[in-house]
Motif scaffolding. Structure first.
Motif, PDB file in Angstrom:
ATOM      1  N   MET A 216      42.967 -16.689  64.936  1.00 32.32           N
ATOM      2  CA  MET A 216      43.216 -16.888  63.744  1.00 32.32           C
ATOM      3  C   MET A 216      44.993 -17.032  63.553  1.00 32.32           C
ATOM      4  O   MET A 216      45.486 -17.960  62.941  1.00 32.32           O
ATOM      5  N   ALA A 217      45.550 -16.059  64.146  1.00 31.24           N
ATOM      6  CA  ALA A 217      46.857 -16.027  63.987  1.00 31.24           C
ATOM      7  C   ALA A 217      47.624 -17.249  64.579  1.00 31.24           C
ATOM      8  O   ALA A 217      48.534 -17.657  64.169  1.00 31.24           O
ATOM      9  N   ASN A 218      47.272 -17.362  65.862  1.00 35.60           N
ATOM     10  CA  ASN A 218      47.803 -18.602  66.608  1.00 35.60           C
ATOM     11  C   ASN A 218      47.495 -19.981  65.720  1.00 35.60           C
ATOM     12  O   ASN A 218      48.481 -20.561  65.709  1.00 35.60           O
ATOM     13  N   PHE A 219      46.391 -19.847  65.197  1.00 36.03           N
ATOM     14  CA  PHE A 219      46.168 -21.225  64.351  1.00 36.03           C
ATOM     15  C   PHE A 219      47.115 -21.516  63.292  1.00 36.03           C
ATOM     16  O   PHE A 219      47.526 -22.231  62.888  1.00 36.03           O
ATOM     17  N   CYS A 220      47.152 -20.036  62.411  1.00 45.03           N
ATOM     18  CA  CYS A 220      47.998 -20.239  61.340  1.00 45.03           C
ATOM     19  C   CYS A 220      49.432 -20.198  61.639  1.00 45.03           C
ATOM     20  O   CYS A 220      50.251 -20.789  60.649  1.00 45.03           O
ATOM     21  N   MET A 221      49.956 -19.808  62.809  1.00 44.62           N
ATOM     22  CA  MET A 221      51.268 -19.869  63.063  1.00 44.62           C
ATOM     23  C   MET A 221      51.694 -21.091  63.465  1.00 44.62           C
ATOM     24  O   MET A 221      52.854 -21.705  62.960  1.00 44.62           O
ATOM     25  N   GLU A 222      50.857 -21.855  63.875  1.00 46.42           N
ATOM     26  CA  GLU A 222      51.266 -23.236  64.243  1.00 46.42           C
ATOM     27  C   GLU A 222      51.062 -24.223  62.807  1.00 46.42           C
ATOM     28  O   GLU A 222      52.146 -25.067  62.612  1.00 46.42           O
ATOM     29  N   LEU A 223      50.188 -23.940  62.010  1.00 44.52           N
ATOM     30  CA  LEU A 223      50.238 -24.686  60.672  1.00 44.52           C
ATOM     31  C   LEU A 223      51.743 -24.214  59.841  1.00 44.52           C
ATOM     32  O   LEU A 223      52.373 -25.307  59.276  1.00 44.52           O
ATOM     33  N   LYS A 224      51.969 -23.073  59.667  1.00 39.90           N
ATOM     34  CA  LYS A 224      53.401 -22.528  59.344  1.00 39.90           C
ATOM     35  C   LYS A 224      54.501 -23.070  59.924  1.00 39.90           C
ATOM     36  O   LYS A 224      55.573 -23.289  59.057  1.00 39.90           O
ATOM     37  N   LYS A 225      54.432 -23.257  61.022  1.00 37.18           N
ATOM     38  CA  LYS A 225      55.570 -23.638  61.943  1.00 37.18           C
ATOM     39  C   LYS A 225      55.801 -25.399  61.403  1.00 37.18           C
ATOM     40  O   LYS A 225      56.976 -25.781  61.107  1.00 37.18           O
ATOM     41  N   MET A 226      54.749 -25.936  61.401  1.00 36.65           N
ATOM     42  CA  MET A 226      54.651 -27.242  60.912  1.00 36.65           C
ATOM     43  C   MET A 226      54.883 -27.505  59.376  1.00 36.65           C
ATOM     44  O   MET A 226      55.528 -28.827  58.960  1.00 36.65           O
ATOM     45  N   ASN A 227      54.547 -26.758  58.637  1.00 32.78           N
ATOM     46  CA  ASN A 227      54.768 -26.804  57.282  1.00 32.78           C
ATOM     47  C   ASN A 227      55.185 -25.564  56.627  1.00 32.78           C
ATOM     48  O   ASN A 227      54.287 -24.691  56.243  1.00 32.78           O
ATOM     49  N   PRO A 228      56.460 -25.044  56.641  1.00 30.83           N
ATOM     50  CA  PRO A 228      56.701 -23.655  56.081  1.00 30.83           C
ATOM     51  C   PRO A 228      56.461 -23.398  54.517  1.00 30.83           C
ATOM     52  O   PRO A 228      56.403 -22.368  53.994  1.00 30.83           O
ATOM     53  N   SER A 229      56.126 -24.602  53.989  1.00 33.60           N
ATOM     54  CA  SER A 229      55.687 -24.146  52.365  1.00 33.60           C
ATOM     55  C   SER A 229      54.497 -23.973  52.284  1.00 33.60           C
ATOM     56  O   SER A 229      53.848 -23.640  51.053  1.00 33.60           O
ATOM     57  N   LEU A 230      53.565 -23.993  53.329  1.00 28.60           N
ATOM     58  CA  LEU A 230      52.196 -23.267  53.272  1.00 28.60           C
ATOM     59  C   LEU A 230      52.134 -21.870  52.713  1.00 28.60           C
ATOM     60  O   LEU A 230      53.002 -21.051  53.229  1.00 28.60           O
ATOM     61  N   SER A 231      51.271 -21.395  52.095  1.00 25.72           N
ATOM     62  CA  SER A 231      50.860 -20.179  51.569  1.00 25.72           C
ATOM     63  C   SER A 231      49.763 -19.614  52.167  1.00 25.72           C
ATOM     64  O   SER A 231      48.561 -20.112  51.964  1.00 25.72           O
ATOM     65  N   ILE A 232      50.011 -18.804  53.309  1.00 25.63           N
ATOM     66  CA  ILE A 232      48.752 -18.392  54.203  1.00 25.63           C
ATOM     67  C   ILE A 232      48.400 -17.109  54.006  1.00 25.63           C
ATOM     68  O   ILE A 232      49.348 -16.064  54.271  1.00 25.63           O
ATOM     69  N   GLU A 233      47.173 -16.799  53.811  1.00 29.36           N
ATOM     70  CA  GLU A 233      46.787 -15.333  53.533  1.00 29.36           C
ATOM     71  C   GLU A 233      45.577 -15.064  54.769  1.00 29.36           C
ATOM     72  O   GLU A 233      44.624 -15.824  54.708  1.00 29.36           O
ATOM     73  N   MET A 234      45.955 -14.220  55.565  1.00 28.42           N
ATOM     74  CA  MET A 234      45.001 -13.682  56.498  1.00 28.42           C
ATOM     75  C   MET A 234      44.344 -12.512  56.480  1.00 28.42           C
ATOM     76  O   MET A 234      44.663 -11.491  56.030  1.00 28.42           O
ATOM     77  N   ASP A 235      43.004 -12.372  57.079  1.00 30.56           N
ATOM     78  CA  ASP A 235      42.479 -10.932  56.658  1.00 30.56           C
ATOM     79  C   ASP A 235      41.120 -10.880  57.768  1.00 30.56           C
ATOM     80  O   ASP A 235      40.685 -11.847  58.335  1.00 30.56           O
ATOM     81  N   ALA A 236      41.028  -9.521  58.160  1.00 30.45           N
ATOM     82  CA  ALA A 236      39.950  -9.399  58.945  1.00 30.45           C
ATOM     83  C   ALA A 236      39.429  -7.909  58.369  1.00 30.45           C
ATOM     84  O   ALA A 236      39.837  -6.982  58.889  1.00 30.45           O
ATOM     85  N   SER A 237      38.206  -8.154  58.010  1.00 26.58           N
ATOM     86  CA  SER A 237      37.758  -6.984  57.369  1.00 26.58           C
ATOM     87  C   SER A 237      36.174  -6.802  57.444  1.00 26.58           C
ATOM     88  O   SER A 237      35.461  -7.980  57.327  1.00 26.58           O
ATOM     89  N   GLU A 238      35.585  -5.769  57.537  1.00 29.86           N
ATOM     90  CA  GLU A 238      34.121  -5.572  57.451  1.00 29.86           C
ATOM     91  C   GLU A 238      33.680  -5.999  55.838  1.00 29.86           C
ATOM     92  O   GLU A 238      32.246  -6.522  56.106  1.00 29.86           O
ATOM     93  N   HIS A 239      34.384  -6.446  54.966  1.00 31.51           N
ATOM     94  CA  HIS A 239      34.023  -6.796  53.844  1.00 31.51           C
ATOM     95  C   HIS A 239      33.495  -8.249  53.955  1.00 31.51           C
ATOM     96  O   HIS A 239      32.505  -8.820  53.106  1.00 31.51           O
ATOM     97  N   ASP A 240      33.853  -8.941  55.077  1.00 29.91           N
ATOM     98  CA  ASP A 240      33.375 -10.480  54.793  1.00 29.91           C
ATOM     99  C   ASP A 240      32.575 -10.573  56.606  1.00 29.91           C
ATOM    100  O   ASP A 240      31.959 -11.599  56.534  1.00 29.91           O
ATOM    101  N   MET A 241      32.102  -9.601  56.998  1.00 26.04           N
ATOM    102  CA  MET A 241      31.358  -9.583  58.105  1.00 26.04           C
ATOM    103  C   MET A 241      29.926 -10.354  57.862  1.00 26.04           C
ATOM    104  O   MET A 241      29.176 -10.766  58.869  1.00 26.04           O
ATOM    105  N   TYR A 242      29.376  -9.940  56.636  1.00 26.35           N
ATOM    106  CA  TYR A 242      27.899 -10.542  56.215  1.00 26.35           C
ATOM    107  C   TYR A 242      27.773 -11.948  56.631  1.00 26.35           C
ATOM    108  O   TYR A 242      26.667 -12.344  56.571  1.00 26.35           O
ATOM    109  N   TYR A 243      28.781 -12.777  56.529  1.00 28.62           N
ATOM    110  CA  TYR A 243      28.622 -14.078  56.942  1.00 28.62           C
ATOM    111  C   TYR A 243      29.415 -14.632  58.087  1.00 28.62           C
ATOM    112  O   TYR A 243      29.129 -15.539  58.328  1.00 28.62           O
ATOM    113  N   LEU A 244      30.515 -13.814  58.527  1.00 28.87           N
ATOM    114  CA  LEU A 244      31.322 -14.202  59.574  1.00 28.87           C
ATOM    115  C   LEU A 244      30.671 -13.972  60.829  1.00 28.87           C
ATOM    116  O   LEU A 244      30.870 -14.788  62.018  1.00 28.87           O
TER     117      LEU A 244
END
Length: 433
Positions: free
Chosen positions: A162-190
């Motif tokens: 996820m981090a490498n994917f999002c870093m590339e997006l941000k590098k190509m478009n610095p105006s992106l607002s990117i929120e990343m998370d990794a939590s047990e809260h979302d494991m029920y579908y991930l």
């Protein structure tokens, strides 16, 4: 040490050409790296992008991606192989090739120390490249100051993907607002939801018995014993031939994820034997996930992910906004997801394990960094939303009629999948008090 014959950019085999996605033995022999199955490195997408109907522009991408190339998730293969070869060496049973293989195994084992399942350099590069193509392929969407919502399984390799994917997006478009998370809260579908009741199947036991027999025949280890040991009868008192072959095949396959090591174990297999290993695991994954006719439908555990896709897409469509939704997880999710979506590459499984690879192939479905993307399009003045489906960035189809393939009308897609969810009659296990 033997230099590895690795290919980082695969020649495409017409992955999206036909509904049956035939895989001939000669095809695999021509591209032996594909025989690594779910270890297979991410292929170059076809590059064919069908223009949207006149007036339509992309406004939303929703995605689930497997982590990139990784180390093996356990060191059990290295421990078994090194321990057994060390012991047989002390007994004077190793051939020169066996001794050479032992030294290579020790080199690979040392590199993998405390890296069980970790993302490799190549895995990071794979996700950067997928993100880069997303930016390039959909500039009218991706060059906006969008909100990008990303979350991943709590496993390190997924977080780093996820981090490498999002870093590339941000590098190509610095105006992106990117929120990343990794939590047990979302494991029920991930990840597979183990709270869901899985319907039983009377045929499941017989299928697993057939699989056990099939795997032992495909990875029997007889020839590996003669290559590694000068007295196979004595070596057999310490070494289980099928277990030897199984572990060696997995190590050999994982070397594709670590090209910087310049190690290969393919000299311990003929090309036919490498393909037989693929066939064994191709059948295993098909049965494990319940995609084989008559199997227990373990893919039920992925229905919460489908619901998440549908619900979030519905909210985005209703909002009139634009955005990107990214999810990062595992092959044990991506494979059944392709099936419940009805992607043409995933729905032609058979219980004929001998010939299963003719119509169902892991390398088409869950290579390292494999992914599913839905791309949504809208037209000013029209409420007819279109969506197309991508498997590993190649346009694909679902079992739904459309008058504008590869695009589908969202109203039809949403109803189709909500009907699937309703008809599944999903129930949850009772919690113990």
């Amino acid at each position: 040490m033997k230099p590895i014959r690795f290919i980082l950019a695969f020649i495409m085999l017409g992955w999206a050409a036909t509904a049956g996605a035939q895989t001939s033995r000669s095809e695999l022999l021509s591209h032996i790296e594909l025989a690594s199955g779910n270890y297979c490195n991410y292929p170059n997408p076809s590059g064919n992008i069908t223009p949207a109907p006149e007036g339509y522009q992309p406004f939303y991408i929703t995605h689930y991606g497997r982590h990139g190339a990784r180390y093996m998730t356990s060191d059990k293969a290295y421990k078994y192989l090194v321990n057994k070869l060390d012991s047989t060496k002390e007994m004077g049973l190793l051939t020169p090739l066996g001794d050479d293989a032992l030294q290579r195994l020790k080199t690979a084992q040392a590199d993998a120390y405390h890296r069980d399942g970790d993302l490799t350099r190549l895995g990071a590069q794979q996700h950067s490249a997928i993100a880069h193509r997303m930016m390039v392929n959909y500039p009218s969407l991706m060059e906006q100051p969008l909100n990008v919502n990303a979350n991943s399984s709590t496993v390190r390799r997924c977080i780093l993907s996820m981090a490498n994917f999002c870093m590339e997006l941000k590098k190509m478009n610095p105006s992106l607002s990117i929120e990343m998370d990794a939590s047990e809260h979302d494991m029920y579908y991930l990840i597979p939801n183990d709270s869901i009741e899985i319907p039983k199947s009377e045929k499941d036991g017989a299928l697993y018995d057939s699989l056990s027999t099939f795997k032992k025949r495909m990875l029997n280890g007889r020839r590996q014993m003669t290559l590694l040991f000068n007295d196979t009868a004595k070596a057999a008192q310490l070494v289980e031939a099928p277990r030897l072959a199984d572990h060696l095949w997995n190590v050999a396959s994982d070397m594709l994820c670590l090209p910087e090591l310049r190690l290969s174990f393919n000299d311990l297999f003929t090309e036919d034997e490498l393909i037989d290993g693929f066939r064994a695991y191709n059948a295993s994954w098909c049965l494990w996930e319940g995609l084989m006719p008559g199997a227990q439908p373990n893919y039920y555990a992925i229905y919460p992910l489908l619901k998440n896709f549908i619900d979030e897409a519905h909210s985005m469509v209703v909002s009139g906004k634009s955005g990107v939704r990214l999810r990062f997880g595992h092959d044990s999710v991506l494979l059944p997801l392709t099936y419940i979506l009805g992607l043409k590459e995933a729905v032609h499984a058979t219980d004929d394990m001998e010939n299963l690879h003719d119509t169902f192939a892991l390398f088409r479905l869950i290579p390292m960094a494999g992914n599913v993307q839905w791309v949504f399009f809208r037209k000013p003045g029209s409420d007819d939303i279109l969506v197309k489906f991508l498997l590993n960035e190649n346009e694909t189809s679902i079992p739904l009629s459309t008058d504008c393939y590869p695009f589908y009308h969202w109203k039809d897609v949403e109803k189709y999948y909500r009907d699937i969810l309703e008809n599944a009659h999903i129930t949850y296990k009772k919690k113990s008090s």
